[in-house]
Design a protein around this motif. Structure first.
Motif, short mmCIF file in Angstrom:
data_model
loop_
_atom_site.label_atom_id
_atom_site.label_comp_id
_atom_site.label_asym_id
_atom_site.label_seq_id
_atom_site.Cartn_x
_atom_site.Cartn_y
_atom_site.Cartn_z
N CYS A 70 0.88 -1.18 0.00
CA CYS A 70 0.00 0.00 0.00
C CYS A 70 0.91 1.22 0.00
O CYS A 70 1.97 1.21 0.62
CB CYS A 70 -0.88 0.05 1.24
N SER A 72 0.16 4.20 1.28
CA SER A 72 0.10 4.88 2.58
C SER A 72 -0.78 4.06 3.50
O SER A 72 -1.61 3.26 3.04
CB SER A 72 -0.46 6.30 2.42
N LEU A 73 -0.59 4.25 4.79
CA LEU A 73 -1.31 3.44 5.78
C LEU A 73 -2.63 4.11 6.17
O LEU A 73 -2.64 5.28 6.58
CB LEU A 73 -0.45 3.25 7.03
N CYS A 74 -3.73 3.40 6.04
CA CYS A 74 -5.00 3.84 6.63
C CYS A 74 -4.91 3.45 8.10
O CYS A 74 -4.64 2.29 8.41
CB CYS A 74 -6.18 3.14 5.97
N TYR A 76 -6.81 2.79 10.51
CA TYR A 76 -7.68 1.77 11.12
C TYR A 76 -7.27 0.37 10.67
O TYR A 76 -7.76 -0.63 11.18
CB TYR A 76 -9.15 1.99 10.70
N CYS A 77 -6.36 0.26 9.70
CA CYS A 77 -6.15 -0.98 8.96
C CYS A 77 -5.72 -2.15 9.85
O CYS A 77 -4.83 -2.01 10.68
CB CYS A 77 -5.09 -0.77 7.88
N CYS A 79 -5.09 -5.18 8.18
CA CYS A 79 -4.56 -6.16 7.22
C CYS A 79 -3.04 -6.31 7.36
O CYS A 79 -2.38 -5.50 8.00
CB CYS A 79 -4.88 -5.72 5.79
N THR A 81 0.18 -5.68 5.72
CA THR A 81 0.57 -4.78 4.63
C THR A 81 2.06 -4.46 4.68
O THR A 81 2.72 -4.63 5.71
CB THR A 81 -0.18 -3.43 4.72
N GLY A 121 -5.35 -7.91 -0.30
CA GLY A 121 -4.15 -7.16 0.09
C GLY A 121 -4.26 -6.59 1.48
O GLY A 121 -5.08 -7.04 2.28
N GLY A 122 -3.46 -5.51 1.70
CA GLY A 122 -2.80 -4.70 0.73
C GLY A 122 -3.69 -4.19 -0.41
O GLY A 122 -4.89 -4.08 -0.30
N THR A 123 -3.01 -3.90 -1.49
CA THR A 123 -3.68 -3.31 -2.64
C THR A 123 -3.27 -4.05 -3.92
O THR A 123 -2.17 -3.82 -4.44
CB THR A 123 -3.25 -1.82 -2.79
N ASP A 156 -8.75 -0.63 -4.59
CA ASP A 156 -8.64 0.65 -3.89
C ASP A 156 -8.89 1.75 -4.93
O ASP A 156 -8.02 1.99 -5.79
CB ASP A 156 -7.24 0.79 -3.28
N ARG A 158 -8.58 4.75 -4.98
CA ARG A 158 -7.60 5.84 -5.01
C ARG A 158 -6.39 5.48 -5.86
O ARG A 158 -5.60 6.35 -6.22
CB ARG A 158 -7.12 6.14 -3.58
N ARG A 193 -7.35 8.43 5.10
CA ARG A 193 -7.74 7.79 3.83
C ARG A 193 -8.67 8.75 3.09
O ARG A 193 -9.89 8.72 3.25
CB ARG A 193 -8.45 6.46 4.09
S1 SF4 Z 1 -4.81 -2.69 3.13
FE1 SF4 Z 1 -6.45 -1.27 2.56
S2 SF4 Z 1 -7.06 -0.36 4.52
FE2 SF4 Z 1 -5.04 -1.29 4.85
S3 SF4 Z 1 -3.57 0.38 4.50
FE3 SF4 Z 1 -3.82 -0.73 2.55
S4 SF4 Z 1 -5.45 0.40 1.46
FE4 SF4 Z 1 -5.53 1.04 3.61
#
Ligand code: SF4
Length: 465
Positions: A70, A72-74, A76-77, A79, A81, A121-123, A156, A158, A193
């Motif tokens: 990813c 950038s880090l969201c 709340y994530c 996952c 990553t 993911g990730g993305t 994603d 974005r 985000r």
């Molecule tokens: S996995 Fe999704 S929610 Fe988590 S940082 Fe990456 S884009 Fe953001």
């Protein structure tokens, strides 16, 4: 079109009392046993014996590819990553996936058709279109797909171009789920985000133009600065995008595992439990009024969507990606942290990128940990799946499927439902346990009564509601 099961709105106040009573940490039960049960000391040979055993059973294949990157880090994530803007990572990672496929595929009976493929993911769209094409060639070199295979990708908006969409379509993807979470700009800023609604709408237009059959939107309630009113607006705006499916997840606050989440506590921005429950109920009310069918705990689908059809005719299943109509497939995961599941075992790849790279480069299967199921695990997996798919428990059917007297074998667990019945979450009738509308908010709590590992396991789960 089937006629959907009715969803009757549940009053907030009595439900709030029950949330206070039952809102303890617990698993989401995308598998049973759940991942904390996996062990690094597992005998690798035993895991590979299970692959050979799986080869003989003739079940179809489900493939999962984890793309951890990813930009950038969201905050709340939850996952697994790797945050990076280094574009070369994509090409290097696809090369590793090619090598992992080449290591794993010869061990598998690949005359079995692939009925499900998922990129998570990730993305996944961190991969540029040319790398998606290269990965597609590797996958199709090793596997044959069923004509009606369900092939999905997490998007994603974005980080998406029309060329990404077309590349995943060339690969065979026909379903997409879009991370949205909340459309309110204040909430988006609070969680790091930024995603204008127009960007999400553009992604959906590209997906539909490219021939994706199903578009799903993921939302999260319980995020910082969300209020019942703001989340109601988010729901209205997302309904306006006309997705085929929605997943409305409860925010999993686990700052001891995901330290970035601590900022929400420092800023005191998290909504109260009462507000969180109101958001969930608002989502249920608005989405069912808009014609969506509530599936299990947290999914919604149009009544003619195959997920809704499966829910209504009792053939819905649950796997690591959530709810699915594809049952009985053996899951083979590829990439850092991915999980594989055959009837008898789980395997998980290394969760840290350097460990994954080192194993694959050395020509070793990148297995970090695993678990071999006991007969009791297999039986409880069936029972918990029935509960999480909100089917309830049909004693005669379960006795037949499990090859034993269900009511006698699980008498203690069934007796433990007494408090849940008194609180209106389940009803116990002769020969079956039914889950009430209120009980659908507490599926994890009901399932936990049948989890033989829970008492032995360290806590680390998020709250159940
Ligand atoms: S996995 Fe999704 S929610 Fe988590 S940082 Fe990456 S884009 Fe953001």
């Amino acid at each position: 079109m089937v006629s959907p099961r009715n969803t009757v709105p549940v009053p907030v106040e009595p439900a709030l009392e029950l949330v206070r009573k039952y809102n303890v940490p617990g698993p989401r039960y995308t598998s049973y046993p759940t991942a904390p049960q996996f062990s690094e000391s597992i005998d690798r040979a035993a895991l590979l014996t299970e692959v050979r055993r799986d080869n003989a059973d003739g079940s179809p294949l489900s493939l999962y590819f984890h793309v951890p990157f990813c930009e950038s880090l969201c905050w709340y994530c939850g996952c697994t990553t790797v945050i990076t803007t280094r574009r070369a990572s994509a090409s290097e990672y696809v090369t590793l996936l090619e090598k992992e496929l080449a290591l794993t595929a010869p061990l598998m009976n690949r005359s079995r058709p692939v009925t499900q493929l998922h990129f998570g993911g990730g993305t996944p769209t961190f991969l540029p279109p040319a790398e998606i094409d290269r990965l597609a060639a590797a996958i199709h070199r090793h596997f044959q797909f069923a004509a009606d295979s369900e092939n999905s990708v997490e998007i994603d908006p974005r980080r998406l171009t029309k060329e990404h969409v077309e590349a995943f379509r060339r690969l065979g993807c026909n379903r997409a789920s879009l991370g949205v979470q909340d459309t309110n700009p204040a909430v988006q800023l609070a969680v790091h985000r930024w995603q204008p609604l127009a960007q999400t709408a553009q992604a959906i237009t590209w997906l539909r133009e490219s021939g994706f059959q199903s578009v799903s939107v993921d939302l999260i309630f319980g995020l910082p600065l969300q209020t019942p009113a703001s989340f109601a607006q988010t729901i209205d705006e997302v309904i306006g995008l006309q997705p085929d499916r929605l997943a409305v997840f409860s925010y999993a606050h686990v700052p001891w595992i995901k330290p970035a989440q601590k900022i929400f506590e420092t800023r005191q921005q998290l909504p109260t439990t009462a507000d969180k429950l109101t958001m969930l109920m608002t989502a249920v009310t608005k989405l069912t009024a808009a014609g969506y069918v509530q599936i299990g705990m947290d999914h919604f689908a149009r009544p003619d969507d195959e997920l809704a059809v499966a829910f209504n005719d009792g053939t819905l299943h649950r796997n690591f990606q959530g709810y699915t109509t594809r049952a009985g497939a053996s899951l083979y995961g590829f990439g850092m942290s991915s999980i594989s599941e055959t009837d008898g075992a789980f395997r998980q790849n290394h969760k840290e990128l350097p460990d994954y790279v080192a194993a694959v480069e050395a020509g070793r299967m990148p297995i970090e940990r695993g678990y071999v199921l006991t007969d009791d695990d297999r039986r409880r997996r069936v029972i918990i799946s029935d509960l999480m798919c909100a089917r309830g428990l049909d004693f005669a059917g379960l006795s037949q499927r499990l090859g034993l007297d269900f009511a006698a074998t699980y008498a203690n667990e069934l007796a433990s439902l007494a408090d849940l019945e008194a609180d209106g979450l389940v009803t116990r009738q002769p020969g079956r346990v039914a889950i009430t509308e209120l009980g659908r908010l507490f599926l994890r709590i009901i399932a936990m009564r049948f989890d033989a590992h829970l008492a032995k396991r360290p806590t680390g789960f998020s709250k159940t509601v």
